[in-house]
Design a protein around this motif. Structure first.
Motif, PDB file in Angstrom:
ATOM      1  N   LEU A   1       0.849  -1.188   0.000  1.00  0.00           N
ATOM      2  CA  LEU A   1       0.000   0.000   0.000  1.00  0.00           C
ATOM      3  C   LEU A   1       0.888   1.242   0.000  1.00  0.00           C
ATOM      4  N   VAL A   2       0.605   2.157  -0.918  1.00  0.00           N
ATOM      5  CA  VAL A   2       1.403   3.371  -1.016  1.00  0.00           C
ATOM      6  C   VAL A   2       0.474   4.538  -1.333  1.00  0.00           C
ATOM      7  N   GLN A   3       0.845   5.708  -0.876  1.00  0.00           N
ATOM      8  CA  GLN A   3       0.041   6.895  -1.146  1.00  0.00           C
ATOM      9  C   GLN A   3       0.295   7.403  -2.559  1.00  0.00           C
ATOM     10  N   PRO A   4      -0.677   8.104  -3.137  1.00  0.00           N
ATOM     11  CA  PRO A   4      -0.456   8.706  -4.460  1.00  0.00           C
ATOM     12  C   PRO A   4       0.803   9.562  -4.460  1.00  0.00           C
ATOM     13  N   GLY A   5       1.574   9.436  -5.532  1.00  0.00           N
ATOM     14  CA  GLY A   5       2.849  10.138  -5.632  1.00  0.00           C
ATOM     15  C   GLY A   5       4.019   9.355  -5.079  1.00  0.00           C
ATOM     16  N   GLY A   6       3.746   8.244  -4.409  1.00  0.00           N
ATOM     17  CA  GLY A   6       4.803   7.445  -3.806  1.00  0.00           C
ATOM     18  C   GLY A   6       5.460   6.503  -4.791  1.00  0.00           C
ATOM     19  N   SER A   7       6.384   5.692  -4.271  1.00  0.00           N
ATOM     20  CA  SER A   7       7.163   4.778  -5.101  1.00  0.00           C
ATOM     21  C   SER A   7       7.180   3.381  -4.500  1.00  0.00           C
ATOM     22  N   LEU A   8       7.347   2.411  -5.372  1.00  0.00           N
ATOM     23  CA  LEU A   8       7.571   1.022  -4.977  1.00  0.00           C
ATOM     24  C   LEU A   8       8.539   0.398  -5.972  1.00  0.00           C
ATOM     25  N   ARG A   9       9.276  -0.607  -5.519  1.00  0.00           N
ATOM     26  CA  ARG A   9      10.101  -1.392  -6.427  1.00  0.00           C
ATOM     27  C   ARG A   9       9.690  -2.850  -6.324  1.00  0.00           C
ATOM     28  N   LEU A  10       9.232  -3.386  -7.424  1.00  0.00           N
ATOM     29  CA  LEU A  10       8.860  -4.791  -7.489  1.00  0.00           C
ATOM     30  C   LEU A  10      10.042  -5.621  -7.980  1.00  0.00           C
ATOM     31  N   SER A  11      10.102  -6.851  -7.499  1.00  0.00           N
ATOM     32  CA  SER A  11      11.128  -7.793  -7.940  1.00  0.00           C
ATOM     33  C   SER A  11      10.467  -9.034  -8.510  1.00  0.00           C
ATOM     34  N   CYS A  12      11.130  -9.620  -9.484  1.00  0.00           N
ATOM     35  CA  CYS A  12      10.699 -10.885 -10.073  1.00  0.00           C
ATOM     36  C   CYS A  12      11.916 -11.797 -10.092  1.00  0.00           C
ATOM     37  N   ALA A  13      11.909 -12.792  -9.226  1.00  0.00           N
ATOM     38  CA  ALA A  13      13.033 -13.716  -9.121  1.00  0.00           C
ATOM     39  C   ALA A  13      12.674 -15.035  -9.795  1.00  0.00           C
ATOM     40  N   ALA A  14      13.572 -15.502 -10.653  1.00  0.00           N
ATOM     41  CA  ALA A  14      13.320 -16.717 -11.416  1.00  0.00           C
ATOM     42  C   ALA A  14      14.191 -17.864 -10.923  1.00  0.00           C
ATOM     43  N   SER A  15      13.642 -19.054 -10.970  1.00  0.00           N
ATOM     44  CA  SER A  15      14.399 -20.264 -10.687  1.00  0.00           C
ATOM     45  C   SER A  15      13.956 -21.338 -11.665  1.00  0.00           C
ATOM     46  N   GLY A  16      14.837 -22.307 -11.871  1.00  0.00           N
ATOM     47  CA  GLY A  16      14.511 -23.396 -12.784  1.00  0.00           C
ATOM     48  C   GLY A  16      14.727 -23.052 -14.238  1.00  0.00           C
ATOM     49  N   VAL A  17      15.224 -21.849 -14.502  1.00  0.00           N
ATOM     50  CA  VAL A  17      15.479 -21.412 -15.868  1.00  0.00           C
ATOM     51  C   VAL A  17      16.538 -20.332 -15.831  1.00  0.00           C
ATOM     52  N   THR A  18      17.421 -20.352 -16.826  1.00  0.00           N
ATOM     53  CA  THR A  18      18.358 -19.250 -16.994  1.00  0.00           C
ATOM     54  C   THR A  18      17.745 -18.273 -17.973  1.00  0.00           C
ATOM     55  N   LEU A  19      17.608 -17.049 -17.528  1.00  0.00           N
ATOM     56  CA  LEU A  19      16.816 -16.091 -18.283  1.00  0.00           C
ATOM     57  C   LEU A  19      17.555 -15.416 -19.422  1.00  0.00           C
ATOM     58  N   ASP A  20      18.838 -15.723 -19.590  1.00  0.00           N
ATOM     59  CA  ASP A  20      19.683 -14.937 -20.488  1.00  0.00           C
ATOM     60  C   ASP A  20      19.116 -14.779 -21.890  1.00  0.00           C
ATOM     61  N   ASN A  21      18.424 -15.766 -22.401  1.00  0.00           N
ATOM     62  CA  ASN A  21      17.951 -15.701 -23.789  1.00  0.00           C
ATOM     63  C   ASN A  21      16.492 -15.274 -23.916  1.00  0.00           C
ATOM     64  N   TYR A  22      15.933 -14.810 -22.833  1.00  0.00           N
ATOM     65  CA  TYR A  22      14.507 -14.514 -22.841  1.00  0.00           C
ATOM     66  C   TYR A  22      14.198 -13.056 -22.536  1.00  0.00           C
ATOM     67  N   ALA A  23      12.965 -12.723 -22.801  1.00  0.00           N
ATOM     68  CA  ALA A  23      12.401 -11.478 -22.311  1.00  0.00           C
ATOM     69  C   ALA A  23      11.672 -11.737 -21.009  1.00  0.00           C
TER      70      ALA A  23
END
Length: 126
Positions: free
Chosen positions: A11-33
């Motif tokens: 939950l964040v107020q209008p004008g605020g910031s957040l940083r989302l993370s997406c962590a992958a396992s079971g695959v090497t992402l180097d060749n993907y989007a």
């Protein structure tokens, strides 16, 4: 087994910031989007940004241009979404997805992806 895990929502107020993370396992992402998507109640899933894990090329939807920035950390097999100047209309569940090569525009089409995370809720409200 490919697994994507999103984190960083909240939950964040209008004008605020957040940083989302997406962590992958079971695959090497180097060749993907990696794509970031969001879905608000009653609305279709919307592509907002994507990145080439090999070259770092990015593509950003007009709706978040100038406010959201996607980045990657290949060593961590992780992609980030920095969200600034958040608005109430940014409220949604945010998902990441992978398994396609990076092609501008195409990488924002949710129908192209097979692997998805479980999503993280972002609520922008005062």
């Amino acid at each position: 087994q490919v697994q994507l895990v999103e984190s960083g929502g909240g939950l964040v107020q209008p004008g605020g910031s957040l940083r989302l993370s997406c962590a992958a396992s079971g695959v090497t992402l180097d060749n993907y989007a990696i794509g970031w998507f969001r879905q608000a109640p009653g609305k279709e899933r919307e592509g907002i940004s994507c990145i080439s894990m090999s070259y770092g090329s990015t593509y950003v939807a007009d709706t978040v241009m100038g406010r959201f920035t996607i980045s990657r950390a290949n060593a961590k097999n992780t992609v980030y979404l920095q969200m600034n100047s958040l608005k109430p209309e940014d409220t949604a569940v945010y998902y990441c997805a992978t398994d396609i090569p990076f092609v501008r525009g195409v990488c924002l089409d949710p129908g192209k992806y097979d692997y998805w995370g479980q999503g993280t809720q972002v609520t922008v409200s005062s």
